[in-house]
Design a protein around this motif. Structure first.
Motif, PDB file in Angstrom:
ATOM      1  N   MET A 199     -33.432 -22.978  50.482  1.00  0.00           N
ATOM      2  CA  MET A 199     -33.576 -22.209  49.455  1.00  0.00           C
ATOM      3  C   MET A 199     -32.469 -21.633  48.776  1.00  0.00           C
ATOM      4  N   ALA A 200     -31.421 -21.471  49.570  1.00  0.00           N
ATOM      5  CA  ALA A 200     -30.031 -21.181  49.011  1.00  0.00           C
ATOM      6  C   ALA A 200     -29.449 -22.374  48.136  1.00  0.00           C
ATOM      7  N   LEU A 201     -29.592 -23.350  48.746  1.00  0.00           N
ATOM      8  CA  LEU A 201     -28.899 -24.782  47.942  1.00  0.00           C
ATOM      9  C   LEU A 201     -29.659 -24.875  46.663  1.00  0.00           C
ATOM     10  N   GLY A 202     -30.988 -25.082  46.766  1.00  0.00           N
ATOM     11  CA  GLY A 202     -32.070 -24.863  45.445  1.00  0.00           C
ATOM     12  C   GLY A 202     -31.461 -24.176  44.381  1.00  0.00           C
ATOM     13  N   GLU A 203     -31.439 -22.747  44.841  1.00  0.00           N
ATOM     14  CA  GLU A 203     -30.993 -21.571  43.783  1.00  0.00           C
ATOM     15  C   GLU A 203     -29.581 -21.897  43.309  1.00  0.00           C
ATOM     16  N   TYR A 204     -28.592 -22.190  44.176  1.00  0.00           N
ATOM     17  CA  TYR A 204     -27.315 -22.551  43.610  1.00  0.00           C
ATOM     18  C   TYR A 204     -27.248 -23.472  42.728  1.00  0.00           C
ATOM     19  N   VAL A 205     -27.901 -24.594  42.985  1.00  0.00           N
ATOM     20  CA  VAL A 205     -27.955 -25.897  42.105  1.00  0.00           C
ATOM     21  C   VAL A 205     -28.594 -25.475  40.722  1.00  0.00           C
ATOM     22  N   SER A 206     -29.604 -24.762  40.759  1.00  0.00           N
ATOM     23  CA  SER A 206     -30.336 -24.370  39.569  1.00  0.00           C
ATOM     24  C   SER A 206     -29.677 -23.376  38.864  1.00  0.00           C
ATOM     25  N   VAL A 207     -29.103 -22.326  39.211  1.00  0.00           N
ATOM     26  CA  VAL A 207     -28.305 -21.436  38.364  1.00  0.00           C
ATOM     27  C   VAL A 207     -26.977 -21.928  37.905  1.00  0.00           C
ATOM     28  N   SER A 208     -26.460 -22.673  38.883  1.00  0.00           N
ATOM     29  CA  SER A 208     -25.200 -23.335  38.339  1.00  0.00           C
ATOM     30  C   SER A 208     -25.445 -23.989  37.103  1.00  0.00           C
ATOM     31  N   THR A 209     -26.379 -25.036  37.195  1.00  0.00           N
ATOM     32  CA  THR A 209     -26.747 -25.653  35.849  1.00  0.00           C
ATOM     33  C   THR A 209     -27.083 -24.972  34.892  1.00  0.00           C
ATOM     34  N   GLN A 210     -27.780 -23.652  34.862  1.00  0.00           N
ATOM     35  CA  GLN A 210     -27.932 -22.874  33.958  1.00  0.00           C
ATOM     36  C   GLN A 210     -26.556 -22.166  33.380  1.00  0.00           C
ATOM     37  N   ARG A 211     -25.790 -21.883  34.367  1.00  0.00           N
ATOM     38  CA  ARG A 211     -24.598 -21.129  33.761  1.00  0.00           C
ATOM     39  C   ARG A 211     -23.594 -22.281  33.475  1.00  0.00           C
ATOM     40  N   PRO A 253     -24.353 -17.996  40.512  1.00  0.00           N
ATOM     41  CA  PRO A 253     -24.989 -18.930  41.447  1.00  0.00           C
ATOM     42  C   PRO A 253     -25.057 -18.464  42.887  1.00  0.00           C
ATOM     43  N   TRP A 254     -23.944 -18.047  43.167  1.00  0.00           N
ATOM     44  CA  TRP A 254     -23.501 -17.514  44.594  1.00  0.00           C
ATOM     45  C   TRP A 254     -24.457 -16.162  44.833  1.00  0.00           C
ATOM     46  N   GLN A 255     -24.802 -15.572  43.790  1.00  0.00           N
ATOM     47  CA  GLN A 255     -25.584 -14.098  44.197  1.00  0.00           C
ATOM     48  C   GLN A 255     -26.970 -14.696  44.239  1.00  0.00           C
ATOM     49  N   ALA A 256     -27.460 -15.555  43.447  1.00  0.00           N
ATOM     50  CA  ALA A 256     -28.677 -16.011  43.666  1.00  0.00           C
ATOM     51  C   ALA A 256     -29.013 -16.905  44.981  1.00  0.00           C
ATOM     52  N   ALA A 257     -27.947 -17.769  45.204  1.00  0.00           N
ATOM     53  CA  ALA A 257     -28.170 -18.198  46.398  1.00  0.00           C
ATOM     54  C   ALA A 257     -28.319 -17.352  47.729  1.00  0.00           C
ATOM     55  N   GLY A 258     -27.237 -16.282  47.593  1.00  0.00           N
ATOM     56  CA  GLY A 258     -27.355 -15.464  49.051  1.00  0.00           C
ATOM     57  C   GLY A 258     -28.504 -14.605  48.984  1.00  0.00           C
ATOM     58  N   SER A 259     -29.232 -14.166  47.706  1.00  0.00           N
ATOM     59  CA  SER A 259     -30.327 -13.506  47.761  1.00  0.00           C
ATOM     60  C   SER A 259     -31.333 -14.333  48.508  1.00  0.00           C
ATOM     61  N   SER A 260     -31.375 -15.534  47.957  1.00  0.00           N
ATOM     62  CA  SER A 260     -32.749 -16.415  48.318  1.00  0.00           C
ATOM     63  C   SER A 260     -32.682 -16.448  49.950  1.00  0.00           C
TER      64      SER A 260
END
Length: 240
Positions: free
Chosen positions: A72-84, A154-161
């Protein structure tokens, strides 16, 4: 010191600034908790249907929790990093256009406000005043819908997930290990469905959607997932 100064800036920010980051954190947290509950519940129920020994159930549950949290953390990090990255690319393009063709950008900003209902004269005046104050911020907000000071993290989203997945996963794991073998599965079913109803309700509140529909979806999905893994556990447990 830097974190204190950043917190002071956040506290002094006008209403709405930082909202994107907060919603991103909450969204990732709710989704992570929901996934943690469902995936771990399905896993431990399947194993519990095959054996009454606590060892295999604990091993499967902990392994599923760890793998799921990392995934989950990796998926969120990749997704949000792409958006950023996309947001940064758009902002860089806007900076370049403001530098190279400022007159065209001024007219574009005026056209945007005119399209929103302002008269041509008023739209032009608004565009001029905003450009004089902060041309880049004005274009980023009106043209791109992006706050340059509030990009997704992305780090915030990954940690939260990861944290929320872990918390969600602990519920079915504790429920199935803390109860006697003959009532493990029913107790876990009830605990999981109640927890899913709560996450569905929170999700609906955050998104402003129908609470009944959101709760029904996650509860039904969780029930189906546990039923399927229970059947598989019974079948393969009997074979083994």
């Amino acid at each position: 010191m830097e974190s204190i100064e950043r917190q002071q800036r956040d506290d002094a920010a006008p209403p709405g600034q930082g909202l994107n980051a907060k919603l991103n954190w909450l969204r990732a947290g709710v989704l992570g908790a929901n996934d943690g509950i469902v995936s771990t519940a399905g896993l431990v129920v399947g194993v519990a249907a095959a054996t009454v020994d606590r060892g295999p159930i604990l091993t499967a549950g902990v392994a599923g929790l760890a793998a799921g949290a990392v995934s989950m953390a990796l998926g969120e990090y990749v997704s949000v990093s792409t958006q950023r990255d996309s947001e940064r690319a758009l902002l860089a393009k806007e900076r370049r256009e403001l530098r190279e063709v400022p007159d065209a950008e001024l007219q574009e900003l005026a056209d945007l406000y005119e399209a929103k209902g302002l008269s041509p004269t008023t739209a032009r005046q608004v565009a001029v005043e905003l450009t004089e104050h902060d041309a880049f911020a004005a274009h980023a907000e009106a043209e791109l819908g992006i706050d340059p000071d509030d990009l997704t993290n992305p780090w915030q989203a990954a940690g939260s997930s990861a944290v929320s997945f872990t918390i969600g996963a602990l519920l079915p794991l504790i429920a199935i290990l803390a109860t006697p073998p003959h009532i493990r599965i029913p107790v876990t079913f009830v605990a999981v469905l109640v927890a899913l109803a709560l996450t569905g309700s929170i999700s609906a509140r955050l998104g402003g959607s129908s609470r009944v529909r959101a709760v029904s979806r996650v509860v039904l999905g969780g029930a189906v997932a546990m039923a399927v893994t229970y059947v598989i556990g019974q079948a393969f447990g009997t074979v083994v």
